[in-house]
Design a protein around this motif. Sequence first.
Motif, PDB file in Angstrom:
ATOM      1  N   VAL A   2       0.855  -1.190   0.000  1.00  0.00           N
ATOM      2  CA  VAL A   2       0.000   0.000   0.000  1.00  0.00           C
ATOM      3  C   VAL A   2       0.888   1.236   0.000  1.00  0.00           C
ATOM      4  CG1 VAL A   2      -1.819   1.258   1.203  1.00  0.00           C
ATOM      5  CG2 VAL A   2      -1.774  -1.238   1.268  1.00  0.00           C
ATOM      6  N   GLU A   3       0.640   2.142  -0.944  1.00  0.00           N
ATOM      7  CA  GLU A   3       1.395   3.381  -1.003  1.00  0.00           C
ATOM      8  C   GLU A   3       0.978   4.312   0.133  1.00  0.00           C
ATOM      9  OE1 GLU A   3       3.875   3.929  -2.980  1.00  0.00           O
ATOM     10  OE2 GLU A   3       3.622   1.997  -3.994  1.00  0.00           O
ATOM     11  N   PRO A   4       1.867   5.206   0.575  1.00  0.00           N
ATOM     12  CA  PRO A   4       1.538   6.098   1.703  1.00  0.00           C
ATOM     13  C   PRO A   4       0.322   6.978   1.452  1.00  0.00           C
ATOM     14  CG  PRO A   4       3.905   6.095   1.285  1.00  0.00           C
ATOM     15  CD  PRO A   4       3.272   5.353   0.149  1.00  0.00           C
ATOM     16  N   GLN A   5       0.105   7.365   0.197  1.00  0.00           N
ATOM     17  CA  GLN A   5      -1.013   8.267  -0.083  1.00  0.00           C
ATOM     18  C   GLN A   5      -2.353   7.544  -0.165  1.00  0.00           C
ATOM     19  OE1 GLN A   5       1.468   7.582  -2.114  1.00  0.00           O
ATOM     20  NE2 GLN A   5       0.744   7.115  -4.194  1.00  0.00           N
ATOM     21  N   ASP A   6      -2.343   6.215  -0.209  1.00  0.00           N
ATOM     22  CA  ASP A   6      -3.588   5.449  -0.345  1.00  0.00           C
ATOM     23  C   ASP A   6      -4.143   5.110   1.038  1.00  0.00           C
ATOM     24  OD1 ASP A   6      -3.260   5.516  -3.105  1.00  0.00           O
ATOM     25  OD2 ASP A   6      -2.114   3.640  -3.116  1.00  0.00           O
ATOM     26  N   GLU A   7      -4.617   6.131   1.755  1.00  0.00           N
ATOM     27  CA  GLU A   7      -5.090   5.915   3.118  1.00  0.00           C
ATOM     28  C   GLU A   7      -6.353   5.064   3.156  1.00  0.00           C
ATOM     29  OE1 GLU A   7      -5.493   9.501   5.282  1.00  0.00           O
ATOM     30  OE2 GLU A   7      -3.427  10.161   4.955  1.00  0.00           O
ATOM     31  N   ARG A  38      -8.493  -2.228  -5.278  1.00  0.00           N
ATOM     32  CA  ARG A  38      -7.566  -1.243  -5.817  1.00  0.00           C
ATOM     33  C   ARG A  38      -7.718   0.071  -5.060  1.00  0.00           C
ATOM     34  NH1 ARG A  38     -10.028  -2.761 -10.836  1.00  0.00           N
ATOM     35  NH2 ARG A  38     -10.895  -0.662 -10.891  1.00  0.00           N
ATOM     36  N   PRO A  39      -6.710   0.951  -5.126  1.00  0.00           N
ATOM     37  CA  PRO A  39      -6.811   2.227  -4.395  1.00  0.00           C
ATOM     38  C   PRO A  39      -8.026   3.056  -4.780  1.00  0.00           C
ATOM     39  CG  PRO A  39      -4.548   1.841  -5.064  1.00  0.00           C
ATOM     40  CD  PRO A  39      -5.374   0.764  -5.711  1.00  0.00           C
TER      41      PRO A  39
END
Length: 215
Positions: A2-7, A38-39
Amino acid sequence: MVEPQDEELATIWLAALDEMRQGGHDRLKLLDIAKKMRPDEALAFDRLIRSWHKPGRGFPVPPAPLWRWLLDSFRPSSQQRENLQAQRYLARFVALGLAQSQGVRLRASGGLKLSATAALVLVGAWGWSFVVGAGAGTLEMQAMRMAIGWGAFALGFAAALSLARKLINPPELSPEGEALAWKILDLRPTVGNPTRTSAARKPRRSGKTKDDKRP
């Protein structure tokens, strides 16, 4: 993963892992949903449950006005694209098991089945009154037939309205989707804030939630 921006996606994973830790019966289902999400879908689901959530009432599907479909062709193209995108996300949520399909919702609609069954019973009683009282033209018999006929019409109309509302409204959350939605509302304020612990969260289904603002 999980990317940091995908809260929002992070919250889906936290909800699934929290269910695994608690040993709930839906733990494997929620973990499988988190793996497939998905995000952009996580963001759409987060917005969906926040728009549907009503304190003390859960997630009732808002009644959709008929004119939204009747006048859809006159809407701006940008709004039409947003509606189509929302429909695609809802179809994806049905595939993930987070929402119920139209067929499942219609079969599970108790009010629709009850009103339709009662209407059929009254129609049968209305027809049977002509067979039993074929030679009786009394005012009492006519009044009874009229009452039965109006009752059958009212119940049939109620069944038709229930059917229309089921067909034009978006799908309802499935039991898995509702469980995930409650967990998201419970866990969302803790994402990105390690000082908040699970002990500080309010219990689910209490009708009261924490402030939805991000820390």
